[in-house]
Structure formats: structure tokens, C-alpha cells
Design an enzyme around this catalytic site. Structure first.
Site, PDB file in Angstrom:
ATOM      1  N   PRO A 112       1.394  -2.174  54.393  1.00  0.00           N
ATOM      2  CA  PRO A 112       2.573  -1.153  54.222  1.00  0.00           C
ATOM      3  C   PRO A 112       3.378  -1.076  55.367  1.00  0.00           C
ATOM      4  O   PRO A 112       4.507  -0.393  55.591  1.00  0.00           O
ATOM      5  CB  PRO A 112       1.407   0.020  54.358  1.00  0.00           C
ATOM      6  CG  PRO A 112       0.190  -0.299  54.657  1.00  0.00           C
ATOM      7  CD  PRO A 112       0.000  -1.896  54.423  1.00  0.00           C
ATOM      8  N   GLU A 172      -9.109  -3.154  57.609  1.00  0.00           N
ATOM      9  CA  GLU A 172      -8.309  -2.656  58.705  1.00  0.00           C
ATOM     10  C   GLU A 172      -7.096  -3.451  59.087  1.00  0.00           C
ATOM     11  O   GLU A 172      -6.081  -3.096  59.644  1.00  0.00           O
ATOM     12  CB  GLU A 172      -8.648  -2.218  60.235  1.00  0.00           C
ATOM     13  CG  GLU A 172      -9.867  -1.048  59.964  1.00  0.00           C
ATOM     14  CD  GLU A 172      -9.224   0.107  59.503  1.00  0.00           C
ATOM     15  OE1 GLU A 172      -8.244   0.695  60.040  1.00  0.00           O
ATOM     16  OE2 GLU A 172      -9.951   0.742  58.487  1.00  0.00           O
ATOM     17  N   ARG A 213       9.775 -12.282  36.063  1.00  0.00           N
ATOM     18  CA  ARG A 213      10.508 -12.087  34.710  1.00  0.00           C
ATOM     19  C   ARG A 213      12.101 -12.250  35.264  1.00  0.00           C
ATOM     20  O   ARG A 213      12.928 -12.218  34.064  1.00  0.00           O
ATOM     21  CB  ARG A 213      10.341 -10.508  34.390  1.00  0.00           C
ATOM     22  CG  ARG A 213      10.890  -9.148  35.508  1.00  0.00           C
ATOM     23  CD  ARG A 213      10.421  -7.992  35.085  1.00  0.00           C
ATOM     24  NE  ARG A 213      10.888  -7.484  33.739  1.00  0.00           N
ATOM     25  CZ  ARG A 213      12.314  -6.852  33.933  1.00  0.00           C
ATOM     26  NH1 ARG A 213      13.002  -7.261  34.952  1.00  0.00           N
ATOM     27  NH2 ARG A 213      12.504  -6.482  32.748  1.00  0.00           N
ATOM     28  N   ASP A 271      18.719  -4.033  33.386  1.00  0.00           N
ATOM     29  CA  ASP A 271      17.508  -3.454  33.791  1.00  0.00           C
ATOM     30  C   ASP A 271      18.041  -2.347  34.774  1.00  0.00           C
ATOM     31  O   ASP A 271      19.233  -2.265  35.449  1.00  0.00           O
ATOM     32  CB  ASP A 271      16.738  -4.189  34.851  1.00  0.00           C
ATOM     33  CG  ASP A 271      15.720  -4.962  34.276  1.00  0.00           C
ATOM     34  OD1 ASP A 271      15.527  -4.752  32.795  1.00  0.00           O
ATOM     35  OD2 ASP A 271      15.156  -5.936  34.680  1.00  0.00           O
TER      36      ASP A 271
END
Ligand code: ADE
Length: 250
Positions: free
Chosen positions: A88, A116, A154, A169
């Protein structure tokens, strides 16, 4: 393009490589998918891959030795690959990043952290880039790596087959994709817009452009700030303005 995922939970990954467009891309030889179990590189008889953090605190940290051995093994098999840590704390993934990764790499090795996180020294010595799929914390990087592989694969020519449809898209050119319809012509009293049945390609193109602009305006106005309006879009907006003015006057 060569995708390798380093994980403690290979079962989470294997079915991903075995289904849908990804498996077809692999069958056609356009992409490769490998999964490496980090635990196979553990250097003690208990197969430990984590340990307590120095300095104390909750949770466990992934040990450097098995992770280093797994990364070096993956790099030996795919030397031109970039090593990407799923975390993150990384750069936020986007369609733009998907294009960049799809065009600029022969391969990617995804390191999926658990617990962690990983020992900082592995990060310092072996990781080329950190990527996050959003500002939330998951229990590991596996889902994130599959999200990224799916959206990159893709974009690789041939993977989507005859319907190479990523050009329209959402997020390509900072616009959301236009509304789509299929048979039947009428559903729950709602008809397919006439123009889509007309066979007039130019009119259909303009209708789709307008639909795309409308959706972006209503759902993601922030995208309109990013991407400049082209001449046709300006014309469409002026037309809407005129129609709204007429409505107010009535
Ligand atoms: N691992 C845990 N959370 C993550 C996130 N948001 N993005 C990428 N990897 C992660």
C-alpha cells in the site's frame, strides 16, 4: 510478456492463470504466467519464512533469506524482468500505469508481502518498484498482483483476440466508456437508441462520443479536468448548453 508471482499462497494464483483471457493469452504464447512459492526457498528445517520484528511490536516480518533466494531464482529464469513489490506504500496503480508497464517491459516479477511486510534490506537491494492498488490495506499482495497482471495482459496485442476493445475502455484518454446495448431491441419498456440500429458508422461514433462525455461528466467530472476537450466534445457540450437553455425558457 513474462509474469512471475512470488507468494506464500500459490493456490490463490494458479486458478487465475488457468481461466479466461489470461489462460488464452498463455495458450497463444503471448504471455507467460509463473508462480513461485517463497516457502520452497526457506533455509531451515521448519520451513520458516517469517520472524519477530527487531525492536518489538506486533506481528511478524518476512525473513530476508528465503525472499532473496526466491527473487534471484525468478530473475535467473527471466533476467530482463523488473521486480515489483506489492504494497500500500507504492505508487498508485492506474490505467496509465498499466499502459506504461505493458509497453516498457519484457517481464515483471511480483513480490507479494504478507504479515507486517518484508525485511527492509530486501527492499533496498532487490526491489525495482513498489506499486499499490489503492489506499487500503489487504492481508497480502496476491490480489493486487492479479489485478495488475489482468489489466496489463489485456493490453498486449492479441490477448483480447478479435475484439481488441481496450481502445474504447474507460480511462483511456481520461474518459469513461460509452453506454453499451445488445439484443433484445426493447427490454422492460426501454428501447435501444435508434442511432445504434442505423448502420451509420459516423453517427454511431458521434453518439458514442457524446455518451462517453455524458457519463464522464456525471460520474467522474474530475477526469474532465485532466484531459482536454477536443473540438467535437466542445461542440457536443455547446449543444447540451443550448438544449438546457431551451428547457429553462419553456
Ligand atoms: N498489499 C496490501 N495492501 C495492498 C495494496 N493496497 N496494494 C498493493 N499491495 C498491497
Amino acid at each position: 510478456m513474462d509474469f512471475t508471482i512470488l507468494t506464500l499462497f500459490p493456490e490463490l494464483i494458479t486458478s487465475f492463470f488457468e481461466h479466461g483471457m489470461i489462460s488464452r493469452g498463455i495458450e497463444k504464447g503471448l504471455i507467460k504466467g509463473h508462480c513461485i512459492n517463497i516457502r520452497d526457498f526457506s533455509c531451515n528445517r521448519h520451513n520458516t519464512v517469517d520472524d519477530r520484528p527487531y525492536g518489538g511490536g506486533s506481528g511478524m516480518v518476512m525473513k530476508p533469506e528465503p525472499l532473496q533466494a526466491a527473487i534471484l531464482h525468478a530473475k535467473k529464469k527471466a533476467p530482463a524482468s523488473q521486480v515489483v513489490l506489492m504494497t500500500p506504500q507504492g505508487t498508485r496503480f492506474s490505467q496509465e500505469k498499466a499502459f506504461e508497464l505493458a509497453s516498457g517491459n519484457e517481464g515483471l516479477i511480483f513480490v507479494c508481502g504478507r504479515y507486517e511486510g518484508i525485511d527492509e534490506r530486501v527492499y533496498t537491494t532487490l526491489i525495482d518498484e513498489e506499486i499499490s492498488i489503492g489506499d487500503y490495506v489487504m492481508t497480502g499482495g496476491e490480489l493486487a498482483s492479479m489485478v495488475i497482471i489482468d489489466s496489463i495482459a489485456r493490453l498486449i496485442p492479441g490477448v483480447l483476440g478479435s475484439c481488441e476493445s481496450w481502445q474504447s475502455d474507460s480511462f483511456t484518454d481520461d474518459r469513461l466508456e460509452y453506454a453499451q446495448y445488445t439484443r433484445p431491441e426493447e427490454f422492460e419498456g426501454l428501447k435501444v437508441p435508434e442511432v445504434l440500429l442505423s448502420g451509420n458508422h459516423e453517427k454511431i461514433r458521434l453518439w458514442r462520443k457524446s455518451s462517453s462525455l455524458q457519463r464522464t461528466f456525471l460520474k467522474r467530472p474530475d477526469l474532465l479536468q485532466k484531459g482536454k476537450l477536443d473540438v467535437e466534445e466542445k461542440k457536443i457540450l455547446k449543444q447540451w448548453g443550448q438544449e438546457l437553455e431551451n428547457l429553462v425558457r419553456e
